[in-house]
Design a protein around this motif. Structure first.
Motif, PDB file in Angstrom:
ATOM      1  N   PHE A  46       0.981  -1.322  -0.106  1.00 18.32           N
ATOM      2  CA  PHE A  46      -0.042  -0.007  -0.046  1.00 18.32           C
ATOM      3  C   PHE A  46       0.910   1.437   0.108  1.00 18.32           C
ATOM      4  CE2 PHE A  46      -3.433   2.738   1.022  1.00 18.32           C
ATOM      5  CZ  PHE A  46      -3.047   3.699   1.928  1.00 18.32           C
ATOM      6  N   VAL A  47       0.484   2.302  -0.877  1.00 13.48           N
ATOM      7  CA  VAL A  47       1.314   3.584  -0.890  1.00 13.48           C
ATOM      8  C   VAL A  47       0.385   4.661  -0.436  1.00 13.48           C
ATOM      9  CG1 VAL A  47       2.253   5.005  -2.568  1.00 13.48           C
ATOM     10  CG2 VAL A  47       2.645   2.567  -2.823  1.00 13.48           C
ATOM     11  N   TYR A  59      -1.508   7.223   4.314  1.00 14.03           N
ATOM     12  CA  TYR A  59      -0.046   6.849   3.902  1.00 14.03           C
ATOM     13  C   TYR A  59       0.638   6.059   4.745  1.00 14.03           C
ATOM     14  CZ  TYR A  59      -1.040  11.229   1.307  1.00 14.03           C
ATOM     15  OH  TYR A  59      -1.408  12.230   0.735  1.00 14.03           O
ATOM     16  N   PRO A  60       1.317   4.940   4.242  1.00 10.40           N
ATOM     17  CA  PRO A  60       2.342   4.089   5.184  1.00 10.40           C
ATOM     18  C   PRO A  60       3.401   5.225   5.798  1.00 10.40           C
ATOM     19  CG  PRO A  60       2.654   3.625   2.748  1.00 10.40           C
ATOM     20  CD  PRO A  60       1.550   4.530   2.943  1.00 10.40           C
ATOM     21  N   ASP A  61       4.287   4.891   6.685  1.00  6.24           N
ATOM     22  CA  ASP A  61       5.181   5.664   7.138  1.00  6.24           C
ATOM     23  C   ASP A  61       6.240   5.734   6.224  1.00  6.24           C
ATOM     24  OD1 ASP A  61       5.235   4.401  10.813  1.00  6.24           O
ATOM     25  OD2 ASP A  61       4.020   6.067   9.623  1.00  6.24           O
ATOM     26  N   SER A  62       6.493   4.721   5.378  1.00  8.15           N
ATOM     27  CA  SER A  62       7.438   4.770   4.307  1.00  8.15           C
ATOM     28  C   SER A  62       7.552   5.816   3.363  1.00  8.15           C
ATOM     29  CB  SER A  62       7.449   3.252   3.613  1.00  8.15           C
ATOM     30  OG  SER A  62       6.323   3.265   2.794  1.00  8.15           O
ATOM     31  N   VAL A  63       6.173   6.382   2.986  1.00 14.33           N
ATOM     32  CA  VAL A  63       6.094   7.521   2.210  1.00 14.33           C
ATOM     33  C   VAL A  63       5.476   8.966   2.788  1.00 14.33           C
ATOM     34  CG1 VAL A  63       5.769   5.751   0.261  1.00 14.33           C
ATOM     35  CG2 VAL A  63       3.604   6.943   1.473  1.00 14.33           C
ATOM     36  N   LYS A  64       5.116   8.691   3.893  1.00 17.02           N
ATOM     37  CA  LYS A  64       4.521   9.849   4.524  1.00 17.02           C
ATOM     38  C   LYS A  64       5.421  11.174   4.646  1.00 17.02           C
ATOM     39  CE  LYS A  64       1.751   8.752   7.751  1.00 17.02           C
ATOM     40  NZ  LYS A  64       1.274   8.265   9.085  1.00 17.02           N
ATOM     41  N   GLY A  65       4.825  12.275   4.180  1.00 17.13           N
ATOM     42  CA  GLY A  65       5.761  13.365   3.995  1.00 17.13           C
ATOM     43  C   GLY A  65       6.352  13.698   2.793  1.00 17.13           C
ATOM     44  N   ARG A  66       6.236  12.821   1.936  1.00 15.49           N
ATOM     45  CA  ARG A  66       7.262  12.781   0.514  1.00 15.49           C
ATOM     46  C   ARG A  66       6.170  12.528  -0.350  1.00 15.49           C
ATOM     47  NH1 ARG A  66      10.535   8.792  -1.011  1.00 15.49           N
ATOM     48  NH2 ARG A  66       9.575   7.300  -0.005  1.00 15.49           N
ATOM     49  N   SER A  84      11.041  13.555  -3.240  1.00 11.26           N
ATOM     50  CA  SER A  84      12.392  13.188  -2.620  1.00 11.26           C
ATOM     51  C   SER A  84      12.483  11.576  -2.847  1.00 11.26           C
ATOM     52  CB  SER A  84      12.055  13.605  -0.964  1.00 11.26           C
ATOM     53  OG  SER A  84      12.139  14.874  -0.853  1.00 11.26           O
ATOM     54  N   LEU A  85      12.311  11.354  -3.964  1.00 10.93           N
ATOM     55  CA  LEU A  85      12.118   9.890  -4.312  1.00 10.93           C
ATOM     56  C   LEU A  85      13.492   9.238  -3.982  1.00 10.93           C
ATOM     57  CD1 LEU A  85      10.279  10.173  -7.711  1.00 10.93           C
ATOM     58  CD2 LEU A  85       9.734   8.607  -5.841  1.00 10.93           C
ATOM     59  N   LYS A  86      13.471   8.052  -3.725  1.00 12.29           N
ATOM     60  CA  LYS A  86      14.747   7.194  -3.176  1.00 12.29           C
ATOM     61  C   LYS A  86      14.624   5.847  -4.022  1.00 12.29           C
ATOM     62  CE  LYS A  86      13.604   8.553   1.531  1.00 12.29           C
ATOM     63  NZ  LYS A  86      13.374   8.021   3.096  1.00 12.29           N
TER      64      LYS A  86
END
Length: 124
Positions: A46-47, A59-66, A84-86
């Protein structure tokens, strides 16, 4: 409901992309919409999700704020702005739709409708 995602591509780390997903009209009104992704060798995750009225997002924590999900119901389109892509954001991104919010955000999501994916590659 048919979903068509677009906007994927290759971007350098720290860069941005905006994905779009156009939904065909539904006879029973606007649906809650979401984005998921699947990286090579990994399970789909999930994104982001947004309610039909845009009143709630998740949002999950992995994308929150980005990442930011939004929608334009006049255009039957949902967007995913990714900043801010990783490199770990590299995946095939899928949009999904469901009339029930929990089907999108549950620990085991089960949306009724899926679009074909669009590939996002974050690499220098």
């Amino acid at each position: 409901v048919q979903l068509q995602a677009s906007g994927g591509g290759q971007v350098q780390p720290g860069g941005s992309l905006r994905l779009s997903c156009v939904a065909s009209r539904s006879n029973d009104g606007f649906k809650d919409m979401g984005w998921f992704r699947q990286a090579p060798g990994k399970e789909r995750e999930f994104v982001a999700a947004i309610t039909s009225s845009s009143g709630r997002t998740s949002y999950p924590d992995s994308v929150k704020g980005r990442f930011t999900i939004s929608r334009d119901n006049a255009k039957n389109t949902v967007y995913l702005q990714m900043n801010s892509l990783k490199p770990e954001d590299t995946a095939v991104y899928y949009c999904a739709a469901d009339g029930v919010w929990s089907d999108l955000v549950a620990a085991t999501p089960s949306p009724d409708y899926w679009g074909k994916g669009t590939l996002v590659t974050v690499s220098s």
